[in-house]
Motif scaffolding. Structure first.
Motif, PDB file in Angstrom:
ATOM      1  N   MET A  56       0.831  -1.198   0.000  1.00 12.54           N
ATOM      2  CA  MET A  56       0.000   0.000   0.000  1.00 12.54           C
ATOM      3  C   MET A  56       0.869   1.252   0.000  1.00 12.54           C
ATOM      4  SD  MET A  56      -2.530  -1.294   3.045  1.00 12.54           S
ATOM      5  CE  MET A  56      -3.516   0.202   3.096  1.00 12.54           C
ATOM      6  N   GLN A  57       0.510   2.214  -0.851  1.00 15.17           N
ATOM      7  CA  GLN A  57       1.261   3.475  -0.952  1.00 15.17           C
ATOM      8  C   GLN A  57       0.673   4.489   0.033  1.00 15.17           C
ATOM      9  OE1 GLN A  57       0.751   4.462  -5.064  1.00 15.17           O
ATOM     10  NE2 GLN A  57       1.910   2.688  -5.802  1.00 15.17           N
ATOM     11  N   ILE A  58       1.424   4.755   1.117  1.00 16.16           N
ATOM     12  CA  ILE A  58       0.947   5.656   2.167  1.00 16.16           C
ATOM     13  C   ILE A  58       1.869   6.861   2.246  1.00 16.16           C
ATOM     14  CG2 ILE A  58       0.288   5.867   4.580  1.00 16.16           C
ATOM     15  CD1 ILE A  58      -1.285   3.734   3.137  1.00 16.16           C
ATOM     16  N   PRO A  59       1.421   8.047   1.753  1.00 14.29           N
ATOM     17  CA  PRO A  59       2.270   9.249   1.824  1.00 14.29           C
ATOM     18  C   PRO A  59       2.081   9.991   3.141  1.00 14.29           C
ATOM     19  CG  PRO A  59       0.308   9.703   0.550  1.00 14.29           C
ATOM     20  CD  PRO A  59       0.188   8.272   0.994  1.00 14.29           C
ATOM     21  N   GLY A  60       3.064  10.815   3.477  1.00 11.18           N
ATOM     22  CA  GLY A  60       2.968  11.647   4.664  1.00 11.18           C
ATOM     23  C   GLY A  60       4.050  12.704   4.673  1.00 11.18           C
ATOM     24  N   ARG A  84      -0.829   0.569  13.405  1.00 10.41           N
ATOM     25  CA  ARG A  84      -1.243   1.163  12.149  1.00 10.41           C
ATOM     26  C   ARG A  84      -2.659   0.722  11.795  1.00 10.41           C
ATOM     27  NH1 ARG A  84       2.355   3.724  13.515  1.00 10.41           N
ATOM     28  NH2 ARG A  84       4.213   4.400  12.365  1.00 10.41           N
ATOM     29  N   ALA A  85      -3.376   1.590  11.059  1.00  8.56           N
ATOM     30  CA  ALA A  85      -4.763   1.309  10.696  1.00  8.56           C
ATOM     31  C   ALA A  85      -4.998   1.663   9.230  1.00  8.56           C
ATOM     32  CB  ALA A  85      -5.716   2.117  11.579  1.00  8.56           C
ATOM     33  N   VAL A  86      -6.020   1.071   8.634  1.00  8.15           N
ATOM     34  CA  VAL A  86      -6.434   1.403   7.273  1.00  8.15           C
ATOM     35  C   VAL A  86      -7.241   2.698   7.318  1.00  8.15           C
ATOM     36  CG1 VAL A  86      -7.761   0.658   5.265  1.00  8.15           C
ATOM     37  CG2 VAL A  86      -6.407  -1.006   6.567  1.00  8.15           C
ATOM     38  N   GLN A  87      -6.880   3.652   6.481  1.00  5.47           N
ATOM     39  CA  GLN A  87      -7.471   4.982   6.519  1.00  5.47           C
ATOM     40  C   GLN A  87      -8.913   4.988   5.987  1.00  5.47           C
ATOM     41  OE1 GLN A  87      -4.974   7.408   4.051  1.00  5.47           O
ATOM     42  NE2 GLN A  87      -3.136   7.059   5.249  1.00  5.47           N
ATOM     43  N   ASN A  88      -9.690   5.932   6.510  1.00  5.98           N
ATOM     44  CA  ASN A  88     -11.004   6.286   5.943  1.00  5.98           C
ATOM     45  C   ASN A  88     -11.901   5.085   5.670  1.00  5.98           C
ATOM     46  OD1 ASN A  88     -11.205   9.310   5.456  1.00  5.98           O
ATOM     47  ND2 ASN A  88      -9.189   8.853   4.606  1.00  5.98           N
ATOM     48  N   GLN A 132      -8.528   8.779  10.310  1.00  4.17           N
ATOM     49  CA  GLN A 132      -8.205   9.603   9.147  1.00  4.17           C
ATOM     50  C   GLN A 132      -6.872   9.222   8.510  1.00  4.17           C
ATOM     51  OE1 GLN A 132     -10.353  11.546   7.910  1.00  4.17           O
ATOM     52  NE2 GLN A 132     -11.703  12.286   9.528  1.00  4.17           N
ATOM     53  N   PHE A 133      -5.887   8.873   9.337  1.00  6.12           N
ATOM     54  CA  PHE A 133      -4.563   8.549   8.832  1.00  6.12           C
ATOM     55  C   PHE A 133      -4.195   7.128   9.243  1.00  6.12           C
ATOM     56  CE2 PHE A 133      -4.631  13.181   9.521  1.00  6.12           C
ATOM     57  CZ  PHE A 133      -4.486  13.592   8.199  1.00  6.12           C
ATOM     58  N   GLU A 134      -2.942   6.753   9.005  1.00  8.48           N
ATOM     59  CA  GLU A 134      -2.520   5.388   9.306  1.00  8.48           C
ATOM     60  C   GLU A 134      -2.330   5.146  10.801  1.00  8.48           C
ATOM     61  OE1 GLU A 134       1.169   7.797   8.240  1.00  8.48           O
ATOM     62  OE2 GLU A 134      -0.912   7.601   7.563  1.00  8.48           O
ATOM     63  N   THR A 135      -2.275   6.218  11.600  1.00 11.90           N
ATOM     64  CA  THR A 135      -2.224   6.082  13.053  1.00 11.90           C
ATOM     65  C   THR A 135      -3.418   6.818  13.658  1.00 11.90           C
ATOM     66  OG1 THR A 135      -0.819   8.056  13.223  1.00 11.90           O
ATOM     67  CG2 THR A 135       0.294   5.917  13.105  1.00 11.90           C
ATOM     68  N   GLU A 136      -3.866   6.354  14.786  1.00 14.18           N
ATOM     69  CA  GLU A 136      -5.006   6.972  15.440  1.00 14.18           C
ATOM     70  C   GLU A 136      -4.614   8.326  16.037  1.00 14.18           C
ATOM     71  OE1 GLU A 136      -6.739   4.393  18.276  1.00 14.18           O
ATOM     72  OE2 GLU A 136      -7.270   2.833  16.817  1.00 14.18           O
ATOM     73  N   VAL A 137      -5.418   9.332  15.726  1.00 13.91           N
ATOM     74  CA  VAL A 137      -5.262  10.668  16.304  1.00 13.91           C
ATOM     75  C   VAL A 137      -6.654  11.083  16.781  1.00 13.91           C
ATOM     76  CG1 VAL A 137      -4.490  13.045  15.949  1.00 13.91           C
ATOM     77  CG2 VAL A 137      -3.413  11.182  14.663  1.00 13.91           C
ATOM     78  N   PRO A 138      -6.995  10.833  18.042  1.00 17.94           N
ATOM     79  CA  PRO A 138      -8.379  11.031  18.503  1.00 17.94           C
ATOM     80  C   PRO A 138      -8.958  12.405  18.221  1.00 17.94           C
ATOM     81  CG  PRO A 138      -7.101   9.832  20.147  1.00 17.94           C
ATOM     82  CD  PRO A 138      -6.131  10.279  19.095  1.00 17.94           C
ATOM     83  N   GLY A 185      -8.086  16.434   8.473  1.00 17.58           N
ATOM     84  CA  GLY A 185      -7.355  17.267   9.398  1.00 17.58           C
ATOM     85  C   GLY A 185      -5.870  17.321   9.070  1.00 17.58           C
ATOM     86  N   TYR A 186      -5.190  18.289   9.665  1.00 21.25           N
ATOM     87  CA  TYR A 186      -3.737  18.378   9.632  1.00 21.25           C
ATOM     88  C   TYR A 186      -3.229  18.139  11.043  1.00 21.25           C
ATOM     89  CZ  TYR A 186      -3.765  20.473   4.947  1.00 21.25           C
ATOM     90  OH  TYR A 186      -3.918  20.700   3.607  1.00 21.25           O
ATOM     91  N   CYS A 187      -2.140  17.398  11.158  1.00 18.82           N
ATOM     92  CA  CYS A 187      -1.644  17.020  12.471  1.00 18.82           C
ATOM     93  C   CYS A 187      -0.152  17.304  12.569  1.00 18.82           C
ATOM     94  CB  CYS A 187      -1.924  15.527  12.711  1.00 18.82           C
ATOM     95  SG  CYS A 187      -1.871  15.056  14.444  1.00 18.82           S
ATOM     96  N   PHE A 188       0.193  18.543  13.009  1.00 17.28           N
ATOM     97  CA  PHE A 188       1.579  18.938  13.219  1.00 17.28           C
ATOM     98  C   PHE A 188       1.746  19.545  14.607  1.00 17.28           C
ATOM     99  CE2 PHE A 188       1.106  19.034   8.587  1.00 17.28           C
ATOM    100  CZ  PHE A 188       2.194  18.264   8.199  1.00 17.28           C
ATOM    101  N   GLY A 189       0.964  19.044  15.564  1.00 16.39           N
ATOM    102  CA  GLY A 189       1.028  19.552  16.923  1.00 16.39           C
ATOM    103  C   GLY A 189       0.809  18.441  17.920  1.00 16.39           C
ATOM    104  N   SER A 190       0.111  18.749  19.009  1.00 14.39           N
ATOM    105  CA  SER A 190      -0.128  17.754  20.051  1.00 14.39           C
ATOM    106  C   SER A 190      -1.359  16.926  19.707  1.00 14.39           C
ATOM    107  CB  SER A 190      -0.313  18.460  21.400  1.00 14.39           C
ATOM    108  OG  SER A 190      -1.396  19.378  21.346  1.00 14.39           O
ATOM    109  N   GLY A 191      -1.674  16.013  20.574  1.00 15.98           N
ATOM    110  CA  GLY A 191      -2.834  15.169  20.352  1.00 15.98           C
ATOM    111  C   GLY A 191      -2.514  13.883  19.654  1.00 15.98           C
ATOM    112  N   GLY A 192      -1.233  13.497  19.596  1.00 15.30           N
ATOM    113  CA  GLY A 192      -0.871  12.234  18.957  1.00 15.30           C
ATOM    114  C   GLY A 192      -0.283  12.383  17.584  1.00 15.30           C
ATOM    115  N   CYS A 193       0.128  13.594  17.179  1.00 19.02           N
ATOM    116  CA  CYS A 193       0.690  13.815  15.840  1.00 19.02           C
ATOM    117  C   CYS A 193       2.089  13.193  15.740  1.00 19.02           C
ATOM    118  CB  CYS A 193       0.765  15.304  15.531  1.00 19.02           C
ATOM    119  SG  CYS A 193      -0.834  16.145  15.569  1.00 19.02           S
ATOM    120  N   PRO A 194       2.471  12.774  14.519  1.00 12.48           N
ATOM    121  CA  PRO A 194       3.791  12.152  14.361  1.00 12.48           C
ATOM    122  C   PRO A 194       4.947  13.124  14.537  1.00 12.48           C
ATOM    123  CG  PRO A 194       2.694  12.397  12.231  1.00 12.48           C
ATOM    124  CD  PRO A 194       1.677  12.717  13.276  1.00 12.48           C
TER     125      PRO A 194
END
Length: 753
Positions: A558-562, A631-635, A670-676, A717-726
């Motif tokens: 699977m092709q997963i970009p980030g 890791r999880a399957v998105q959407n 939403q993404f390959e990792t859970e971000v509540p 969403g965009y995840c570049f902060g707290s809450g479980g972002c990579p």
């Protein structure tokens, strides 16, 4: 049910389908009841010939244009409320870029180099890029959604499925239609359609649409509407029938979307600025459109898309048809992305997408007593490019520029043959050979200043390049398909099949080859093997249909970009970013789908659908360690359900229809990792409509209420902060969330001359 889905296999899928089929069989007495009414036959062209939907041995859903206008559908994203195993949403920070997933397969990233996992067709023309692809519903004959790999019947190979948007054929009589709508948030829409025969063999038509709406929220910094709509589109078409054996169609369409920039809701206060969390999830304090960070595009947010196509059908004989489909499409986008959602310039990005494509398809269709065959050749020459700055205004300021162009030159040959072994048993075999050549030209560099020279800041100071390369790869594949269908009787058909989907590898324009030279090799293709069994039944003397499908898919690479932040000077603060693409080792996706439609009485009908999915990452290697458990399957929600009820009664020389429907979707990652903070929990949507249609079909008056429970539904969403972002980027704790529309009510009047 969770336990059942966790142990779902092809064998258990078959057993479940058979047991449910038996459970839905009617008693002989009930089945023989004679009635004077029945469901209308639904014709589709999923197998490149006109067929009754109930005779097509694949998982396909078709919604007619009349059915969509009766429910007041605005764009194709609403199909995801009705059709099992489907997710359709606007991409992050956009209004018209499409993110599509079917049965766990899709693609979130709209950048050059990433091809969508779900193929979108506009009148048999494959639309290569997602920009401007969240199509508004007007001038439509029907929409077909095919679930599972597609590639042996037409067009481009697709891993997850296909969406076919079919516009209305031109009438041999003068046909003029006007439709106006008014609704909450000052919604105003006008659609005008006209067609007429010029001669006995030539017809012309045109459709113009103007769709506007104020925002669901406000931009508290600029004072502009937020989540608004401002779209103008038109379509011109002509059909020439020089003889009974020839049909030539020519169509041109163009759309211009000037909707304001969309910024996500901040669930956390600004870490440096201290800006508090807003009360309304539809409001924003984003100010990038008025800042120097986006001066290179003048703070503009606009999508222009257009295309022209010509199709030629020649009936060589009663059994043989030759078809040619030639098309050219292009789109241009200037977009303001405010990652921080604040007035300060912490993390802003002016973006330019510029795409074009030329495609040519030839088909040979053969239909005889026992034989049905399709053979074809498909060619695609496409260029996708993007230029964007990532402006970190409170660090330096530093700007990371990315410019990338990815060219695709692809050709394929395909064939699919169906042979009736007996009057009841049919065998279909097909295959597709594809050659995709991808060529990339990538340059990335860091600058000191609010923007780069490529987007207007000539005074920017060059700090150093992070990527500068040209590369090319050619990918080849053969994808087979086999299907066996059995007509149990005149009203029931069972089928079982295997098909393979494939998507070529490519290059990530955000990859930094100076840091990681491996990015010059690109990422690898992905492959999906899918096994499916199904049962399609018509019962109650044509008053009811039930379609069941169960499938198991083995998904490889699977092709997963980030994107992740990079600390180039080791001071503890990320001052740049780098793209990452993972060919995830393996996923297994299995599921059960049910669709039904029943006329309980001549005036009362019900519609339902259901999907239960088990999507699990089985292997994901990172530095040699399997991290698949994290890791999880998105959407891909595990559960989806839909139930609609329609009651119709005669009123004032017409029919008044009342419709209420409920849809449910389970938890979405939403993404390959859970971000509540970004992921959407299970939710319900309730809609209702009241529509009066005159007996002569000239007048339609409707009132449509959507999301009547006013649910706040996260779509991206965009995840570049707290809450479980990579990783972190910027200083303001930059996590943002985008939402689907709140409660709306729309009134519509349509008149046909």
């Amino acid at each position: 049910m969770v336990v059942i889905m966790q142990t779902f296999t092809p064998r258990s899928a078959i057993a479940l389908a058979v047991s449910l089929a038996a459970a839905t069989q009617l008693s002989p007495a009930l089945a023989q009841t004679e009635t004077s009414f029945a469901l209308e036959e639904v014709l589709v062209t999923a197998r490149r010939r006109s067929e009754n939907l109930q005779d097509v041995p694949i998982a396909v859903t078709a919604l007619s244009g009349d059915a969509l206008r009766m429910r007041g559908a605005a764009d194709i994203s609403e199909l995801a409320q009705i059709i099992p195993s489907v997710t359709l949403e606007p991409s992050r920070a956009t209004s018209t870029t499409l993110t599509a997933f079917i049965r766990g397969v899709g693609q979130q990233d709209p950048l050059a180099g990433f091809e969508q996992g779900v193929a979108l067709y506009l009148d048999d023309v494959y639309v290569a890029r997602p920009q401007g692809s969240l199509l508004d519903i007007y001038d439509v004959e029907r929409v077909e959604v095919l679930r599972g790999p597609q590639g042996t019947l037409y067009g481009r190979n697709a891993v997850g499925g296909a969406i076919k948007y079919v516009t209305r054929r031109l009438s041999d009589q003068v046909d003029v239609r006007l439709k106006g709508s008014l609704g909450t948030y000052n919604q105003q829409a006008l659609v005008a359609t006209a067609s007429a025969p010029i001669t006995d063999t030539l017809r012309v038509g045109a459709t113009v649409a103007r769709l506007t709406r104020d925002g669901y929220g406000k931009n508290l910094t600029t004072g502009e509407e937020h989540y608004d709509k401002d779209l103008f589109a038109y379509r011109l078409s002509a059909e020439w029938l020089p003889s009974a054996d020839w049909l030539i169609r020519l169509a041109y369409d163009k759309s211009d979307d000037k909707t304001n920039p969309v910024a996500g809701y901040r669930p956390f206060p600004g870490a440096v600025s201290g800006v508090p969390v807003l009360d309304d999830v539809y409001d924003t304090t984003a100010g990038a459109s008025e800042q120097i960070s986006t001066a290179g595009i003048n703070g503009n947010n606009q999508v222009e898309a257009e295309g022209i196509m010509m199709s030629i059908d020649w009936n060589v004989s009663d059994a043989t048809t030759l078809r040619s489909i030639t098309a050219y499409r292009e789109d241009y986008t200037e977009s303001v992305i405010d990652f921080d959602g604040l007035a300060v310039m912490d993390f802003d990005a002016p973006v330019i997408y510029d795409n074009e494509q030329l495609s040519q398809e030839f088909q040979l269709l053969y239909n005889a007593d026992r034989w049905n065959a399709v053979a074809g050749f498909y060619y695609l020459d496409a260029t996708a490019s993007n230029d964007f700055d990532v402006v970190l205004g409170q660090i330096g300021p530093v700007t990371a520029y990315t410019g990338g162009t990815v060219d695709t030159e692809a050709w394929s040959v395909f064939a699919d043959l169906t042979y009736s072994l007996t009057d009841q048993l049919s065998l279909s075999v097909g295959g597709r050979y594809t050659e995709d050549k991808r060529t990339a030209d990538i340059f990335r560099a860091n600058y000191l200043g609010f923007g780069s020279p490529f987007l207007g800041n000539d005074s920017a100071i060059f700090l150093g390049a992070t990527s500068d390369y040209e590369a090319s790869n050619t990918y080849t594949d053969f994808s087979p398909r086999i299907n066996l269908s059995y007509a149990i009787n005149d009203t029931a058909t069972a089928y079982a099949g295997y098909s393979q989907g494939w998507k070529a590898g490519s290059f990530d324009p955000r990859g930094a080859n100076f840091i990681t030279p491996e990015v010059e090799r690109g990422f690898e293709p992905e492959t999906l093997d899918s096994w499916e069994v199904g049962l399609k039944m018509t019962w109650l003397d044509g008053r009811a249909v039930t379609n069941i499908a169960a499938f198991y898919s083995d998904y490889e690479d699977m092709q997963i970009p980030g994107s992740v932040g990079v600390d180039s000077d080791n001071d503890g603060v990320n001052d740049g970013f780098v793209g990452t693409v993972t060919n995830a080792g393996k996923a297994e996706i299995s599921g059960f789908e049910l669709e039904g439609n029943i006329m309980l009485t001549e005036r009362l009908s019900a519609q339902m659908s259901l999907s239960l999915l088990d999507a699990e990452i089985k292997e994901w290697l990172f530095n040699g360690v399997d991290i698949s458990e994290d890791r999880a399957v998105q959407n891909t929600p595990e559960e989806m359900a839909y139930l609609g009820v329609t009651y119709t009664l005669p009123v004032a020389k017409g029919d008044l229809s009342f419709n209420a429907n409920w849809s449910y979707k389970g938890d979405v990652t939403q993404f390959e990792t859970e971000v509540p903070v970004i992921d959407q929990k299970s939710h319900d949507i309730i809609n209702a409509s009241i529509v009066w249609l005159s007996d002569d079909d000239k007048w339609l008056v409707g009132l449509h209420g959507k999301n009547l429970g006013d649910e706040e539904i996260k779509t991206a969403g965009y995840c570049f902060g707290s809450g479980g972002c990579p990783s972190f980027l910027g200083l303001e704790d930059n996590t943002t969330v985008f939402y689907a529309p709140p409660r709306t009510v729309t009134g519509t009047v349509e008149y046909r001359f």
